[in-house]
Scaffold this motif. Structure first.
Motif, PDB file in Angstrom:
ATOM      1  N   LEU A   1      13.476  47.925  60.821  1.00 39.55           N
ATOM      2  CA  LEU A   1      14.793  47.315  61.010  1.00 39.55           C
ATOM      3  C   LEU A   1      15.481  47.982  62.191  1.00 39.55           C
ATOM      4  O   LEU A   1      15.403  49.209  62.353  1.00 39.55           O
ATOM      5  N   GLY A   2      16.179  47.209  63.004  1.00 42.35           N
ATOM      6  CA  GLY A   2      16.866  47.798  64.135  1.00 42.35           C
ATOM      7  C   GLY A   2      18.021  46.935  64.593  1.00 42.35           C
ATOM      8  O   GLY A   2      18.136  45.757  64.235  1.00 42.35           O
ATOM      9  N   GLY A   3      18.887  47.531  65.392  1.00 44.43           N
ATOM     10  CA  GLY A   3      20.003  46.785  65.955  1.00 44.43           C
ATOM     11  C   GLY A   3      20.954  47.696  66.699  1.00 44.43           C
ATOM     12  O   GLY A   3      20.921  48.928  66.526  1.00 44.43           O
ATOM     13  N   GLU A   4      21.770  47.103  67.547  1.00 39.90           N
ATOM     14  CA  GLU A   4      22.818  47.872  68.204  1.00 39.90           C
ATOM     15  C   GLU A   4      23.826  48.332  67.149  1.00 39.90           C
ATOM     16  O   GLU A   4      24.136  47.585  66.215  1.00 39.90           O
ATOM     17  N   PRO A   5      24.331  49.568  67.257  1.00 40.74           N
ATOM     18  CA  PRO A   5      25.296  50.056  66.263  1.00 40.74           C
ATOM     19  C   PRO A   5      26.425  49.056  66.055  1.00 40.74           C
ATOM     20  O   PRO A   5      26.979  48.505  67.013  1.00 40.74           O
ATOM     21  N   PHE A   6      26.751  48.815  64.793  1.00 42.80           N
ATOM     22  CA  PHE A   6      27.770  47.827  64.418  1.00 42.80           C
ATOM     23  C   PHE A   6      29.126  48.521  64.440  1.00 42.80           C
ATOM     24  O   PHE A   6      29.417  49.361  63.597  1.00 42.80           O
ATOM     25  N   GLY A   7      29.948  48.168  65.403  1.00 44.68           N
ATOM     26  CA  GLY A   7      31.185  48.910  65.632  1.00 44.68           C
ATOM     27  C   GLY A   7      32.377  48.469  64.819  1.00 44.68           C
ATOM     28  O   GLY A   7      33.458  49.051  64.965  1.00 44.68           O
ATOM     29  N   GLU A   8      32.215  47.454  63.973  1.00 39.59           N
ATOM     30  CA  GLU A   8      33.353  46.944  63.207  1.00 39.59           C
ATOM     31  C   GLU A   8      33.376  47.545  61.806  1.00 39.59           C
ATOM     32  O   GLU A   8      32.315  47.771  61.218  1.00 39.59           O
ATOM     33  N   PRO A   9      34.583  47.796  61.258  1.00 36.39           N
ATOM     34  CA  PRO A   9      34.649  48.257  59.871  1.00 36.39           C
ATOM     35  C   PRO A   9      34.200  47.153  58.924  1.00 36.39           C
ATOM     36  O   PRO A   9      34.447  45.972  59.168  1.00 36.39           O
ATOM     37  N   VAL A  10      33.526  47.541  57.850  1.00 36.24           N
ATOM     38  CA  VAL A  10      32.999  46.573  56.882  1.00 36.24           C
ATOM     39  C   VAL A  10      33.427  46.993  55.477  1.00 36.24           C
ATOM     40  O   VAL A  10      33.219  48.146  55.086  1.00 36.24           O
ATOM     41  N   VAL A  11      34.024  46.071  54.746  1.00 34.17           N
ATOM     42  CA  VAL A  11      34.317  46.302  53.337  1.00 34.17           C
ATOM     43  C   VAL A  11      33.295  45.512  52.528  1.00 34.17           C
ATOM     44  O   VAL A  11      33.221  44.286  52.637  1.00 34.17           O
ATOM     45  N   MET A  12      32.478  46.231  51.741  1.00 39.22           N
ATOM     46  CA  MET A  12      31.455  45.597  50.918  1.00 39.22           C
ATOM     47  C   MET A  12      31.771  45.841  49.450  1.00 39.22           C
ATOM     48  O   MET A  12      32.021  46.982  49.044  1.00 39.22           O
TER      49      MET A  12
END
Length: 317
Positions: free
Chosen positions: A241-252
């Motif tokens: 699994l890979g991806g550019e760092p996700f810079g947005e806050p996430v509420v899960m």
């Protein structure tokens, strides 16, 4: 060659899957030490599970928002129904991707012919620009790439010169890699990506870190190549699994991905009220027609941010 300290090792925890016929899964994401790998925000690993003995999987209609679900099987068969109108089978080597966006609901039931159920369920968080997108469903059969010492199937993104046609809303990589006994492969990857290796059958050496079955190894951005080694005398299998760092806050919380406590509470209220936001799943024949939402916690839900993208273990918390 990577140093051991370059790879963060995340162990799984056992979690009962929702529904009256609960099946235990091994969850590596999210955890306190690692919430995200790129936009990958959730990873369940399950099986091998003898459906004739355990009853298998039966998850009644339940909602999602703000995410895409990525369903991938190693063996068995799952019947998928959702409120896009899709009715599809999840089978080994075939990708089923569902976009929750502003709201979707679906059911997942292992079929009587499943035999041994074994696979992963993954989620990706949608960015602000796409998280209110219409619900959607895509089925794709990746090509089989045969390398010297490995077989690769690219679900999402690009690897080994193969690019998946399935659209994503952030730069992502998802692939199944099967390593031959005693094989070592070196894969070219994007230095802009952080990467995770989730081991299904192992052990697998990721750089210099040995990962056991159901463990996940995390590598921060910066690498242009990664090395995967199977030290054993049987084939090893992993999800890359890979991806550019996700810079947005996430509420899960539960099956929802949002941005604030109030937003999640609103989704819960709408699901419990039978809102058209999520639609209606047709054709599910289980003991209950919808999965009720659990109570919200007493404390406010807090946003998750990716821990520092660092190879320094002191930064992992």
């Amino acid at each position: 060659m990577l140093r051991v300290s370059d790879v963060q090792v995340v162990t799984s925890r056992d979690v009962p899957l929702g529904g009256p016929r609960a099946m235990t899964v091994r969850r590596t994401l999210p955890q306190r030490a690692r919430s995200l790998i790129g936009a990958w925000c959730f990873a369940d690993h399950y099986g091998p599970d003898d459906v004739t003995r355990t009853g298998g999987m039966d998850v009644p209609p339940h909602p999602h928002t703000g995410l895409q679900t990525v369903s991938w099987l190693f063996s068995g068969e799952i019947e998928h129904r959702d409120t896009t109108g899709a009715h599809a089978m999840v089978r080994p080597g075939e990708l089923n991707l569902m976009t929750g966006g502003s709201g979707v609901a679906h059911s997942e039931v292992s079929t009587p012919d499943s035999g041994v159920l074994h696979g992963v369920q993954l989620w990706t968080a949608l960015p602000e620009s796409a998280r209110h997108a219409p619900r959607a469903f895509v089925h794709h059969v990746p090509d089989v790439l045969r390398l010297d010492g490995a077989v690769v199937r690219v679900l999402l993104g690009t690897l080994c010169g193969s690019t998946s046609p399935v659209p994503t809303h952030t730069p992502l990589l998802g692939a199944e890699v099967v390593l031959e006994p005693c094989a070592e492969v070196v894969l070219d990857v994007s230095p802009e990506f952080e990467h995770g290796v989730l081991v299904d059958e192992g052990p697998v050496v990721f750089g210099d870190a040995e990962l056991a079955r159901a463990e996940l190894g995390y590598l921060a951005p910066g690498a242009r190549q990664i090395t995967l080694t199977n030290p054993g005398d049987r084939p090893a299998r992993l999800m890359l699994l890979g991806g550019e760092p996700f810079g947005e806050p996430v509420v899960m919380w539960w099956n929802f991905v949002g941005r604030t406590h109030e937003e999640i509470a609103g989704y819960r209220e709408e699901w419990e009220a039978g809102s058209e936001r999520f639609g209606r799943v047709e054709g599910y024949r289980g003991p209950v027609q919808r999965l009720p939402a659990p109570p919200l916690p007493n404390a406010r839900l807090k946003a998750r941010m990716a821990p520092p993208s660092s190879g320094d273990p002191s930064a992992w918390g």
